[in-house]
Design an enzyme around this catalytic site. Structure first.
Site, mmCIF file in Angstrom:
data_model
loop_
_atom_site.group_PDB
_atom_site.id
_atom_site.type_symbol
_atom_site.label_atom_id
_atom_site.label_comp_id
_atom_site.label_asym_id
_atom_site.label_seq_id
_atom_site.Cartn_x
_atom_site.Cartn_y
_atom_site.Cartn_z
ATOM 1 N N SER A 109 0.677 -0.941 -0.599
ATOM 2 C CA SER A 109 -0.290 -0.356 -0.338
ATOM 3 C C SER A 109 0.882 1.136 0.246
ATOM 4 C CB SER A 109 -0.777 0.129 1.639
ATOM 5 O OG SER A 109 -0.268 0.464 2.388
ATOM 6 N N LYS B 110 1.934 4.600 7.607
ATOM 7 C CA LYS B 110 1.194 4.777 6.668
ATOM 8 C C LYS B 110 1.769 6.241 7.183
ATOM 9 C CE LYS B 110 -2.208 1.822 4.902
ATOM 10 N NZ LYS B 110 -0.788 1.104 4.967
#
Length: 218
Positions: free
Chosen positions: A139, A177
């Site tokens: 991701s 993230k």
């Protein structure tokens, strides 16, 4: 001859590479130079590339290499808040830092476990205490962070918007993230269009560190 903005960007990229071994994101560059859009960053990077000051590394997102800097460095704009570089270490100096298992760059998984160590070139590490995590998932590929990479993390408990962090969710799961504040919520952004942002209350998120560098084995 570089324009003022071109030189500011070049020095900023050079400082960030020396600090953590990773070139800044386009969002970080936009904020550092107080530009209104990322298109301005694209134009500056293209100009620096054409003049032979930087080059883009192939097959890697967010990967820039500084080839040269002006012999006389003009003062960097006051709004660029770049930490002082660490004293240079010997090129062959290697440090063993804790390797705390795998961390998800996709769905959060259990992290910060394991007692192994990872030998890391000292030149990749700036000041502060560091640990490593093996990346699992895809991701964050648009930031050049691939499955199987080793994320070098500088320990810290706070984060600024746009920083890539290790976030511990509900005291049991961790993920890698980009940190954002969104109203009263914390938003953790992936760098892959196949994944959606994750939103949490501030009390659900504990910052465990920020990305300082990457180590990739071939």
């Amino acid at each position: 001859m570089l324009t003022r903005k071109q030189q500011e960007l070049l020095l900023y990229i050079d400082a960030k590479l020396k600090e953590g071994g990773v070139s800044p994101s386009f969002e970080e560059m936009k904020e550092a130079l107080d530009l209104k859009s990322k298109s301005g960053v694209h134009r500056l990077i293209s100009a620096l590339e054409e003049r032979g000051f930087i080059r883009r590394l192939p097959n890697r997102a967010r990967a820039l290499e500084v080839l040269k800097v002006p012999e006389v460095r003009a003062p960097v704009a006051a709004n660029i808040n770049t930490p002082a570089a660490a004293p240079p270490r010997a090129a062959n100096d290697v440090m063993d830092i804790p390797l705390h298992g795998r961390i998800a760059a996709g769905t959060p998984i259990e992290a910060l476990q394991g007692t192994d160590t990872l030998p890391v070139p000292a030149a990749l590490l700036g000041p502060g205490e560091h640990y490593a995590l093996e990346v699992a998932g895809d991701s964050m590929v648009d930031e050049g962070i691939l499955d199987g990479d080793y994320a070098l993390i500088r320990k810290q408990e706070t984060a600024r918007d746009g920083e890539i962090v290790v976030a511990l969710i509900n005291e049991e799961e961790a993920t890698l993230k980009t940190f954002r504040r969104e109203g009263q919520m914390i938003r953790l952004d992936p760098a892959n269009r196949l994944y959606d942002p994750q939103r949490y209350r501030p009390d659900q998120v504990q910052i465990q560190g920020r990305l300082a560098g990457l180590l990739r084995r071939y």
